[in-house]
Motif scaffolding. Structure first.
Motif, PDB file in Angstrom:
ATOM      1  N   MET A 188       1.582   6.702   3.332  1.00 55.24           N
ATOM      2  CA  MET A 188       0.664   6.432   4.435  1.00 55.24           C
ATOM      3  C   MET A 188      -0.263   7.609   4.721  1.00 55.24           C
ATOM      4  N   GLY A 189       0.185   8.827   4.386  1.00 50.99           N
ATOM      5  CA  GLY A 189      -0.633  10.000   4.666  1.00 50.99           C
ATOM      6  C   GLY A 189      -1.826  10.160   3.748  1.00 50.99           C
ATOM      7  N   LYS A 190      -1.927   9.352   2.706  1.00 51.58           N
ATOM      8  CA  LYS A 190      -3.037   9.467   1.765  1.00 51.58           C
ATOM      9  C   LYS A 190      -4.297   8.786   2.310  1.00 51.58           C
ATOM     10  N   PRO A 191      -5.476   9.239   1.891  1.00 49.92           N
ATOM     11  CA  PRO A 191      -6.720   8.562   2.303  1.00 49.92           C
ATOM     12  C   PRO A 191      -6.748   7.112   1.815  1.00 49.92           C
ATOM     13  N   GLY A 192      -7.546   6.293   2.500  1.00 44.40           N
ATOM     14  CA  GLY A 192      -7.599   4.867   2.192  1.00 44.40           C
ATOM     15  C   GLY A 192      -7.972   4.573   0.751  1.00 44.40           C
ATOM     16  N   LEU A 193      -8.959   5.279   0.208  1.00 47.13           N
ATOM     17  CA  LEU A 193      -9.383   5.032  -1.167  1.00 47.13           C
ATOM     18  C   LEU A 193      -8.262   5.368  -2.142  1.00 47.13           C
ATOM     19  N   ASP A 194      -7.526   6.440  -1.880  1.00 48.01           N
ATOM     20  CA  ASP A 194      -6.407   6.814  -2.747  1.00 48.01           C
ATOM     21  C   ASP A 194      -5.319   5.753  -2.715  1.00 48.01           C
ATOM     22  N   ARG A 195      -5.069   5.209  -1.541  1.00 44.47           N
ATOM     23  CA  ARG A 195      -4.046   4.165  -1.429  1.00 44.47           C
ATOM     24  C   ARG A 195      -4.480   2.894  -2.153  1.00 44.47           C
ATOM     25  N   ILE A 206       4.296  -3.583 -12.337  1.00 46.36           N
ATOM     26  CA  ILE A 206       5.231  -4.582 -11.835  1.00 46.36           C
ATOM     27  C   ILE A 206       4.924  -5.943 -12.446  1.00 46.36           C
ATOM     28  N   LYS A 207       5.800  -6.908 -12.193  1.00 45.80           N
ATOM     29  CA  LYS A 207       5.574  -8.303 -12.550  1.00 45.80           C
ATOM     30  C   LYS A 207       5.556  -9.104 -11.255  1.00 45.80           C
ATOM     31  N   THR A 208       4.521  -9.896 -11.066  1.00 41.35           N
ATOM     32  CA  THR A 208       4.410 -10.662  -9.829  1.00 41.35           C
ATOM     33  C   THR A 208       3.512 -11.874 -10.026  1.00 41.35           C
ATOM     34  N   ASP A 209       3.726 -12.879  -9.194  1.00 40.08           N
ATOM     35  CA  ASP A 209       2.846 -14.042  -9.190  1.00 40.08           C
ATOM     36  C   ASP A 209       1.755 -13.900  -8.127  1.00 40.08           C
ATOM     37  N   MET A 210       1.658 -12.739  -7.496  1.00 35.83           N
ATOM     38  CA  MET A 210       0.558 -12.456  -6.578  1.00 35.83           C
ATOM     39  C   MET A 210      -0.666 -12.035  -7.388  1.00 35.83           C
ATOM     40  N   SER A 211      -1.833 -12.363  -6.891  1.00 31.63           N
ATOM     41  CA  SER A 211      -3.048 -11.859  -7.520  1.00 31.63           C
ATOM     42  C   SER A 211      -3.181 -10.371  -7.213  1.00 31.63           C
ATOM     43  N   ALA A 212      -4.005  -9.699  -7.992  1.00 28.64           N
ATOM     44  CA  ALA A 212      -4.217  -8.269  -7.760  1.00 28.64           C
ATOM     45  C   ALA A 212      -4.783  -8.017  -6.368  1.00 28.64           C
ATOM     46  N   ASP A 213      -5.682  -8.893  -5.918  1.00 34.25           N
ATOM     47  CA  ASP A 213      -6.272  -8.720  -4.588  1.00 34.25           C
ATOM     48  C   ASP A 213      -5.237  -8.934  -3.489  1.00 34.25           C
ATOM     49  N   ASP A 214      -4.384  -9.951  -3.644  1.00 32.45           N
ATOM     50  CA  ASP A 214      -3.361 -10.213  -2.637  1.00 32.45           C
ATOM     51  C   ASP A 214      -2.348  -9.071  -2.573  1.00 32.45           C
ATOM     52  N   PHE A 215      -1.977  -8.554  -3.733  1.00 33.30           N
ATOM     53  CA  PHE A 215      -1.026  -7.443  -3.753  1.00 33.30           C
ATOM     54  C   PHE A 215      -1.636  -6.208  -3.104  1.00 33.30           C
ATOM     55  N   THR A 216      -2.880  -5.919  -3.422  1.00 34.56           N
ATOM     56  CA  THR A 216      -3.546  -4.757  -2.827  1.00 34.56           C
ATOM     57  C   THR A 216      -3.638  -4.900  -1.312  1.00 34.56           C
ATOM     58  N   ALA A 217      -3.944  -6.097  -0.857  1.00 38.93           N
ATOM     59  CA  ALA A 217      -4.032  -6.336   0.591  1.00 38.93           C
ATOM     60  C   ALA A 217      -2.679  -6.088   1.254  1.00 38.93           C
ATOM     61  N   MET A 218      -1.607  -6.558   0.623  1.00 37.01           N
ATOM     62  CA  MET A 218      -0.277  -6.336   1.180  1.00 37.01           C
ATOM     63  C   MET A 218       0.069  -4.853   1.183  1.00 37.01           C
ATOM     64  N   PHE A 219      -0.210  -4.168   0.100  1.00 37.62           N
ATOM     65  CA  PHE A 219       0.101  -2.743  -0.015  1.00 37.62           C
ATOM     66  C   PHE A 219      -0.636  -1.940   1.060  1.00 37.62           C
ATOM     67  N   LEU A 220      -1.913  -2.261   1.253  1.00 33.07           N
ATOM     68  CA  LEU A 220      -2.690  -1.547   2.266  1.00 33.07           C
ATOM     69  C   LEU A 220      -2.201  -1.871   3.672  1.00 33.07           C
ATOM     70  N   ALA A 221      -1.811  -3.121   3.911  1.00 34.72           N
ATOM     71  CA  ALA A 221      -1.282  -3.482   5.227  1.00 34.72           C
ATOM     72  C   ALA A 221       0.007  -2.719   5.531  1.00 34.72           C
ATOM     73  N   MET A 222       0.790  -2.469   4.486  1.00 26.60           N
ATOM     74  CA  MET A 222       2.054  -1.757   4.674  1.00 26.60           C
ATOM     75  C   MET A 222       1.855  -0.258   4.868  1.00 26.60           C
ATOM     76  N   THR A 223       0.779   0.298   4.348  1.00 24.12           N
ATOM     77  CA  THR A 223       0.623   1.753   4.330  1.00 24.12           C
ATOM     78  C   THR A 223      -0.515   2.276   5.189  1.00 24.12           C
ATOM     79  N   THR A 224      -1.161   1.415   5.938  1.00 22.07           N
ATOM     80  CA  THR A 224      -2.255   1.862   6.807  1.00 22.07           C
ATOM     81  C   THR A 224      -1.704   2.384   8.126  1.00 22.07           C
TER      82      THR A 224
END
Length: 361
Positions: A188-195, A206-224
């Protein structure tokens, strides 16, 4: 004849609209058409399932993550009670999905598989993982000893703690949750672009059935910073003996956890300041807030002084009272039969000062 055709056409349109309206009313709204819950499974170096987590959006832009120890015993459709770590071997991902959905009373939408090298990669990016405990925690074999408060560990040691927690029936589930919470705080301490770039790199690991955009959105929501977020261990207790030990689910605590509150929210906590001023009472409330009790406002204006801080508890609240004592490093614990079973009252004594509380933070 033209009039009849017009009437028939009008009737047909009315019927069509009614049918469409009925079908629309019966269909679930888009937000309920499919849960966004994500089940995450991780495997150790030998390929054995060692990590199960569920990430659930909270509706406010944040996430709650639940860690499910693999030795937890769960009712498995068609197979009776099985440890979660073996369910996927019996019926694959669909059976694990159904077992977890039944256990937590939530639907599963997405899947994410990882090996521990992906977690190690994240830990390296975080730099350190803070196992921030609200009370001292030690593994059964003594390999892990956490003090109450901050426990900053480097990536290698943090990963060792995570691996050891899998086979620990005492503090293991709590240590596992503290690892993922500390991992998130480090990222969470990293800048937004780095995250954002980090999310894209992780997606390739990883292996996932999420799209790259959906995964990125989830990751950013968790670390913002500022987004609601929590990691909660499944409330379990060790049962069994020898090598066949397992973790037994605590239904009442699970219900409290999944209702949106941690276990401690089922206990009420009141602070009485006696002769202390309000600033000390407020500082104590802030210090105890991470324990996430249901705080009850007190109107104690008696001005009566006490020589020592008291932690008075109802018949079912000894464990949480010990947590308060461990966090403050002081306080005499007293059972009070006049209190409700899950009620705790802390009475500030002259042995507690603002300087004490600030040193602990």
């Amino acid at each position: 004849m033209l009039a009849g055709i017009a009437v028939s056409a009008a009737a047909f349109i009315v019927i069509l609209l009614l049918v469409k309206s009925r079908n629309t009313a019966e269909a679930p709204p888009p937000a309920e058409a499919g849960s966004q819950n994500v089940i995450m499974t991780g495997r150790d170096a030998s390929g054995k399932l060692s990590q199960i987590l569920l990430a659930s959006p909270d509706g406010q832009g944040g996430y709650s993550v639940y860690t499910l120890p693999v030795r937890t015993l769960a009712d498995t459709p068609g197979h009776g009670f099985q440890q979660l770590g073996t369910v996927i071997e019996l019926g694959g991902q669909p059976l694990l999905d159904q077992t977890v959905a039944n256990l937590l009373k939530v639907p599963i939408r997405y899947h994410l598989e990882f090996d521990l090298s992906a977690v190690e990669f994240l830990a390296g990016q975080a730099g350190t993982v803070n196992f921030k405990a609200d009370r001292p925690l030690s593994s059964e074999d003594g390999s892990i000893n956490l003090t109450a408060g901050d426990n900053q560990e480097g990536p290698h040691e943090a990963m060792a703690y995570l691996n050891d927690s899998v086979n620990d029936g005492g503090a293991g589930p709590q240590i596992q949750a503290l690892f993922y919470r500390g991992l998130r705080d480090g990222i969470m301490g990293k800048p937004g672009l780095d995250r954002r770039n980090l999310a894209r790199e992780l997606y390739r690991r990883i292996k996932t059935d999420m799209s790259a955009d959906d995964f990125t959105a989830m990751f950013l929501a968790m670390t913002t910073p500022g987004k609601p977020f929590g990691v909660w261990p499944l409330p379990v207790r060790r049962a069994g003996s020898g090598q066949s030990w397992y973790l037994d689910l605590q239904p009442d605590e699970l219900q409290a956890l999944m209702s949106g509150s941690p276990v401690n929210a089922t206990f009420t906590l009141g602070i009485r300041k006696g002769a202390a001023d309000q600033s000390l009472a407020d500082a104590l409330a802030a210090r105890l807030a991470p324990l996430r009790f249901t705080m009850v406002p007190q109107s104690d204006q008696s001005g009566v002084g006490f020589g020592y801080t008291q932690i008075r508890y109802g018949s079912d609240a000894l464990g949480p009272s010990n947590q308060i004592h461990d966090l403050l490093g002081k306080g005499t614990i007293i059972k009070d039969d006049s209190l409700q079973k899950r009620q705790i009252i802390v009475i500030i004594g002259s042995d507690l000062s603002l300087q004490d509380l600030r040193k602990q933070q």
